[in-house]
Design a protein around this motif. Structure first.
Motif, PDB file in Angstrom:
ATOM      1  N   GLN A   5      53.552  35.914  37.904  1.00 26.78           N
ATOM      2  CA  GLN A   5      54.064  36.776  38.824  1.00 26.78           C
ATOM      3  C   GLN A   5      53.319  38.035  39.270  1.00 26.78           C
ATOM      4  O   GLN A   5      52.578  38.184  40.543  1.00 26.78           O
ATOM      5  CB  GLN A   5      55.633  37.251  39.448  1.00 26.78           C
ATOM      6  N   GLN A   6      52.862  39.413  38.253  1.00 26.58           N
ATOM      7  CA  GLN A   6      52.699  40.128  38.522  1.00 26.58           C
ATOM      8  C   GLN A   6      51.275  40.210  38.508  1.00 26.58           C
ATOM      9  O   GLN A   6      50.074  40.880  39.525  1.00 26.58           O
ATOM     10  CB  GLN A   6      53.033  40.702  37.537  1.00 26.58           C
ATOM     11  N   LEU A   7      50.656  38.908  37.939  1.00 30.90           N
ATOM     12  CA  LEU A   7      49.861  38.531  38.287  1.00 30.90           C
ATOM     13  C   LEU A   7      48.563  38.239  39.316  1.00 30.90           C
ATOM     14  O   LEU A   7      47.466  38.513  39.980  1.00 30.90           O
ATOM     15  CB  LEU A   7      48.695  37.788  36.913  1.00 30.90           C
ATOM     16  N   GLU A   9      50.453  38.766  42.372  1.00 33.32           N
ATOM     17  CA  GLU A   9      49.982  40.113  43.019  1.00 33.32           C
ATOM     18  C   GLU A   9      48.991  40.734  42.621  1.00 33.32           C
ATOM     19  O   GLU A   9      48.730  41.289  43.340  1.00 33.32           O
ATOM     20  CB  GLU A   9      51.612  40.676  42.858  1.00 33.32           C
ATOM     21  N   ASN A  10      48.877  41.462  41.789  1.00 28.24           N
ATOM     22  CA  ASN A  10      47.544  42.120  41.882  1.00 28.24           C
ATOM     23  C   ASN A  10      46.082  41.427  41.821  1.00 28.24           C
ATOM     24  O   ASN A  10      45.662  42.675  41.963  1.00 28.24           O
ATOM     25  CB  ASN A  10      47.763  42.994  40.336  1.00 28.24           C
ATOM     26  N   SER A  11      46.129  39.828  41.757  1.00 23.28           N
ATOM     27  CA  SER A  11      44.961  39.850  42.401  1.00 23.28           C
ATOM     28  C   SER A  11      44.405  40.273  43.680  1.00 23.28           C
ATOM     29  O   SER A  11      45.390  39.369  44.802  1.00 23.28           O
ATOM     30  CB  SER A  11      45.198  38.248  41.742  1.00 23.28           C
ATOM     31  N   THR A  12      42.780  40.383  43.664  1.00 22.14           N
ATOM     32  CA  THR A  12      42.792  40.241  45.565  1.00 22.14           C
ATOM     33  C   THR A  12      42.240  39.503  46.280  1.00 22.14           C
ATOM     34  O   THR A  12      41.968  39.014  47.176  1.00 22.14           O
ATOM     35  CB  THR A  12      41.845  41.794  44.514  1.00 22.14           C
ATOM     36  N   LYS A  29      46.601  30.866  33.955  1.00 23.99           N
ATOM     37  CA  LYS A  29      47.525  31.807  33.818  1.00 23.99           C
ATOM     38  C   LYS A  29      48.579  31.436  32.985  1.00 23.99           C
ATOM     39  O   LYS A  29      49.010  31.789  31.790  1.00 23.99           O
ATOM     40  CB  LYS A  29      48.144  33.007  35.461  1.00 23.99           C
TER      41      LYS A  29
END
Length: 372
Positions: A5-7, A9-12, A29
């Motif tokens: 989930q963090q990946l 959110e941080n993915s542009t 992932k």
């Protein structure tokens, strides 16, 4: 899940991707960061797939679809009396046992000193399945066919008991000798006028030595009895397997070996009843071609077929079903057929009569005139 989930959110670029691309990104992932363990019941398909993917050399590169065809062509079912000769770490044997479900009997032919059942133990069969499993060495097949088979090389039960008694008597003699030596030592020590404290210490040491020897003797006796019990059980199983083979009424034969199949098949077919199937697997086709030729010359078999299986995996997903680009180069070759009764005398006479009928009348007259 928190890492994935963090990946996300941080993915542009995640939001700009299509739905299929997002699913692919999440699966990638999850596969990298999530550890999922699923416990499943062992089966022939699971074990054969695992062995083929990790250690194909141990099972002679036998693919699971080829193994399934072997079970089908060999007519493996409950209540059969099957002969299995394989060097695939016990995978073929386990597949036959699973298909038969503990009903019937299986005779495993093995080379060397004993059978290899590494994959068979992974199935987790109950004890009932192994009660109907027999084993017989390939080195004694010729003697069994010629009628000179004997089990004199293995010790019998009374001889084992005699050996136990002799060894126990020997051990008791050694025990008595050790006790006499201990007594002699104690008398000599008393004669030498040693102090009372020193005498007590030496006596304690002697008692400990005697106890240690007694324990060692007991362990040796137990080891000898256990070894002789195993030898007796092995002899009993060998006699039972030989009795089953002498009946020569097996319902099927399966061979999956790293050895040349011709000599194995020709000798083991003697134990198979007429009108019964047999299957031979080999990683290469040349040995099976030789075996095919020998069987056609020998006779006694019909419906001989040499086949190769071709397998390709497909990806089945909505709007994305297609064959996978990678596939196995080959799953081996199978030679199958059915045994029949061969009467050599009738077949030879019938063949000569057919030749005579095929000859023209003029040629027959000339041949008769020459004989006259």
């Amino acid at each position: 899940k928190e890492i994935v989930q963090q990946l996300i959110e941080n993915s542009t670029t995640f939001r700009d991707k299509t739905e299929f691309a997002q699913d692919k990104y999440i699966k990638k992932k999850k596969k990298k960061y999530e550890a999922v363990i699923t416990i499943v019941k062992p089966s022939t398909r699971i074990l054969s797939t695992m062995y083929y993917a990790r250690e194909p050399g141990k099972i002679n590169h036998l693919r699971y679809d080829t193994l399934a065809q072997m079970l089908t062509l060999g007519n493996v079912r409950a209540g059969n009396k099957m002969i299995v000769m394989e060097t695939c770490a016990g995978l073929v044997l386990g597949a036959v046992m699973e298909r038969m479900g503990g009903y019937g009997s299986i005779i495993q032919m093995y080379p060397g000193g004993g059978p290899v059942r590494a994959a068979t133990s992974c199935f987790g069969f109950p004890k009932l399945f192994f009660d109907n499993l027999h084993e017989f060495p390939l080195s004694k097949v010729d003697s069994l066919l010629s009628g000179t088979f004997s089990t004199e090389t293995l010790p019998s039960e009374p001889e084992d008991n005699a050996l136990v008694e002799e060894e126990s008597n020997g051990l008791t003699d050694e025990k008595q000798a050790s006790l006499q030596e201990a007594e002699e030592e104690s008398t000599t020590e008393a004669a030498m006028e040693i102090n009372q404290t020193e005498e007590q210490e030496t006596m304690d040491i002697n008692v400990e030595d005697v106890e240690f020897k007694e324990n060692k003797e007991k362990e040796n006796k137990e080891n000898v009895r256990e070894k002789q019990r195993k030898q007796w059980e092995r002899r009993k199983k060998l006699i039972e397997a030989a009795a089953l083979l002498k009946e020569k009424n097996a319902d099927g034969l399966i061979v999956a070996s790293k050895f040349h199949p011709t000599s194995l098949l020709l000798s083991l077919l003697e134990f198979v009843a007429p009108s019964r199937p047999f299957v031979v697997y080999c990683q290469y086709k040349e040995p099976l071609l030789d075996c095919y030729t020998k069987l056609r010359e020998r006779g006694g078999v019909i419906n001989l077929k040499l086949s190769e299986t071709w397998l390709r995996n497909f990806q089945v997903l909505p709007d994305r079903s297609h064959p996978k680009l990678t596939m196995s180069g080959g799953g081996g070759y199978l030679l199958s057929g059915i045994t029949v009764v061969l009467d050599k005398g009738k077949s030879d006479s019938g063949h000569s009569e057919e030749l005579k009928m095929e000859e023209p009348s003029s040629k027959r007259c000339k041949v008769q005139d020459l004989h006259c």
